[in-house]
Design an enzyme around this catalytic site. Structure first.
Site, short mmCIF file in Angstrom:
data_model
loop_
_atom_site.label_atom_id
_atom_site.label_comp_id
_atom_site.label_asym_id
_atom_site.label_seq_id
_atom_site.Cartn_x
_atom_site.Cartn_y
_atom_site.Cartn_z
CE1 TYR A 178 96.31 64.05 46.52
CE2 TYR A 178 97.24 62.53 48.13
CZ TYR A 178 97.30 63.72 47.43
OH TYR A 178 98.34 64.58 47.65
CE1 TYR A 205 97.46 57.75 40.56
CE2 TYR A 205 95.93 57.50 42.38
CZ TYR A 205 96.55 58.30 41.44
OH TYR A 205 96.28 59.63 41.41
CD GLU A 228 104.95 72.24 49.04
OE1 GLU A 228 104.74 71.28 48.26
OE2 GLU A 228 105.52 73.28 48.69
CB CYS A 246 79.03 50.50 32.37
SG CYS A 246 77.38 50.35 33.02
CD GLU A 247 85.25 52.55 32.26
OE1 GLU A 247 86.27 51.91 31.99
OE2 GLU A 247 85.01 53.69 31.90
N GLY A 303 104.57 64.29 50.85
CA GLY A 303 104.90 62.97 50.32
C GLY A 303 104.93 61.82 51.30
NE ARG A 314 99.56 59.35 49.88
CZ ARG A 314 99.07 59.03 48.67
NH1 ARG A 314 97.99 58.29 48.58
NH2 ARG A 314 99.66 59.44 47.57
N1 LLP Z 1 103.36 69.27 47.30
C1 LLP Z 1 103.31 69.08 45.98
C2 LLP Z 1 104.00 70.03 45.09
C3 LLP Z 1 102.60 67.98 45.45
O1 LLP Z 1 102.58 67.79 44.13
C4 LLP Z 1 101.94 67.08 46.32
C5 LLP Z 1 101.19 65.94 45.80
C6 LLP Z 1 102.01 67.33 47.70
C7 LLP Z 1 102.73 68.43 48.16
C8 LLP Z 1 101.34 66.45 48.71
O2 LLP Z 1 101.81 65.16 48.69
P1 LLP Z 1 101.32 64.11 49.79
O3 LLP Z 1 101.83 64.58 51.13
O4 LLP Z 1 99.85 64.10 49.75
O5 LLP Z 1 101.91 62.84 49.35
N2 LLP Z 1 96.41 61.19 43.63
C9 LLP Z 1 97.58 60.47 44.08
C10 LLP Z 1 98.55 61.37 44.80
C11 LLP Z 1 99.00 62.56 43.98
C12 LLP Z 1 99.98 63.46 44.71
C13 LLP Z 1 100.27 64.69 43.92
N3 LLP Z 1 101.11 65.65 44.57
C14 LLP Z 1 97.13 59.30 44.95
O6 LLP Z 1 95.93 59.12 45.15
O7 LLP Z 1 97.95 58.52 45.44
#
Ligand code: LLP
Length: 429
Positions: free
Chosen positions: A381, A327, A284, A353-354, A247, A287
């Site tokens: 992402y 987003y 985990e 086309c949007e 996150g 990003r």
């Molecule tokens: N662990 C779990 C259970 C998750 O659901 C996620 C992301 C992560 C770890 C990794 O999170 P990160 O470190 O990447 O923030 N598509 C969206 C982001 C969706 C994140 C979903 N879950 C975007 O482009 O901002």
């Protein structure tokens, strides 16, 4: 001529008026591989990982890269070699880990909708842990494991009801979200898990959202999780590992999230103070390992100045870079070879086309058609969320290290797109 600022990784910068990833000019890569083209800095990915590894050194800890952020095989291989395991959310991601040559024993499986077939395959391969997201899922996993005469290692994903203060679509740890088991149900669910013959309780986990730029939600979530561990262990159920999810945000537009090592030094101090410093720790991040390490290079096809708006139509689109359309996300857009001259304010849009197919609103740029632009902070992402909408093939990808560059994904051809389709005349017979 003053050069635009480039947020994010220091490995993406202007050298001799040319935007480079490490030492490689993006214009050279665009000439060689075409556009749109994703380019990643291997050094930037390794540095981002090192910022997590530093504070964890000497502890029982492992980083499980949340591969949904970017699941390209070469990226997985690089992170596996650097010591990462993988956080997966589907059977497809599991097969990618195996194809990358990494062991299944370094995989944890998150996600609210695991199928029986996915559970079976993960048990056969011997993954490290299932992160359970509902009481119903726990029962199904138990049944699958019993039918295979084995026990599934589990951690229960707790919804700590903490506001991560991010975009509502990527906030996951609030009561109204579909993720995790409610705080109040946690102890009872652990009691049930401990009684099931096909389940072995291994840990506890939480993940409160994505693109988090403040420390406070992490500190709150840790306190709530540790309170729960105390309550669960008071029932005689041992929690071996603590998984704090991912996150952590990145710099898209002058955002200032805490650095991973600063954040984790703080969190580890809390963990030690509360007497849990000796537990196996699992993280985990997605990003924050890859996001700022990548750019998408795109060519300006047409300039269309108008009375109300000036449109700059580029060859990348919402199918390549879905985050702005999905987003309203901001990605900085800078020229690959800045040109002198007057800037105009442009709507940078793709060919799809949007009206929702935009990459950047109101960007001040000096442009001519044929110029190359770089969409920044595109390592996470973007490619992993790319689609074939408008029958556009997905872009190629290149990994750079120092002066070297390597194609890690060929551009998708129309033959690739048509491979699984059958003509109408035969499909129904
Ligand atoms: N662990 C779990 C259970 C998750 O659901 C996620 C992301 C992560 C770890 C990794 O999170 P990160 O470190 O990447 O923030 N598509 C969206 C982001 C969706 C994140 C979903 N879950 C975007 O482009 O901002």
């Amino acid at each position: 001529m003053s050069l635009p600022t480039v947020p994010g990784a220091p490995h993406i910068a202007y050298r001799n008026q040319q935007l480079c990833v490490d030492q490689v000019p993006l214009a050279d890569l665009a000439r060689r591989h075409g556009t749109p083209l994703f380019v990643y800095s291997e050094t930037a990915i390794r540095d981002a990982l090192a910022a997590y590894q530093r504070p964890l050194a000497g502890r029982k800890a492992r980083i499980f890269y949340a591969m949904k952020a970017n699941s390209t095989l070469a990226v997985l291989q690089l992170l596996a070699q650097a010591g990462c395991g993988f956080d997966i959310v589907s059977g497809g991601e599991l097969e990618r880990v195996i194809a990358a040559g990494a062991p299944a024993s370094t995989v944890i499986f998150s996600g609210v909708g695991k199928t029986r077939a996915e559970m079976r395959r993960a048990l056969e391969l011997g993954i490290a842990c299932f992160n359970i997201e509902s009481e119903a899922e726990l029962e199904v996993l138990n049944a699958v494991a019993v039918s295979m005469d084995t026990r599934a290692p589990v951690s229960i994903r707790v919804n700590p009801n903490v506001d991560p203060k991010t975009h509502p679509y990527i906030s996951t740890g609030l009561k109204g979200n579909k993720f995790g088991i409610a705080h109040e149900r946690t102890v009872a669910t652990y009691r049930r898990a401990a009684d099931l013959p096909g389940i072995r309780v291994a840990g506890i986990d939480c993940h409160i959202g994505s693109q988090i730029t403040q420390e406070a939600p992490y500190l709150d979530a840790m306190d709530r999780l540790l309170d729960l561990v105390q309550a669960i262990e008071a029932e005689g159920i041992r929690i071996d590992h603590l998984d704090f999810g991912g996150g952590l945000g990145i710099d898209y537009n002058g955002d200032q999230p805490p650095a991973a090592d600063v954040l984790w030094t703080r969190l580890l101090a809390k963990l030690d103070a509360r007497g849990f410093g000796d537990r196996m720790l699992m993280l985990e991040p997605g990003r924050s390992l890859v996001g700022n390490a990548g750019v998408c290079v795109t060519e300006v096809l047409y300039l269309k100045p108008g009375e109300q708006k000036n449109f700059c139509i580029v060859d990348a689109a919402m199918n390549d870079l879905p985050r702005p359309a999905m987003y309203q996300a901001f990605h900085a857009i800078v020229p690959v070879q800045p040109r002198p001259g007057d800037t105009l304010t442009w709507e940078v849009v793709g060919p799809v086309c949007e009206s929702g197919d935009w990459l950047g609103h109101e960007r001040a740029l000096a442009l001519e058609s044929g110029d190359l632009l770089a969409v920044l902070s595109a390592g996470a992402y973007c490619m992993s969320m790319a689609s074939n909408y408008n029958s556009r093939g997905r872009a190629a990808e290149v990994l750079v290290q120092g002066e070297q560059s390597r194609l890690i994904r060929a551009r998708e051809s129309i033959a690739d797109q048509l491979r699984n389709e059958l003509p109408a005349a035969l499909a129904g017979r």
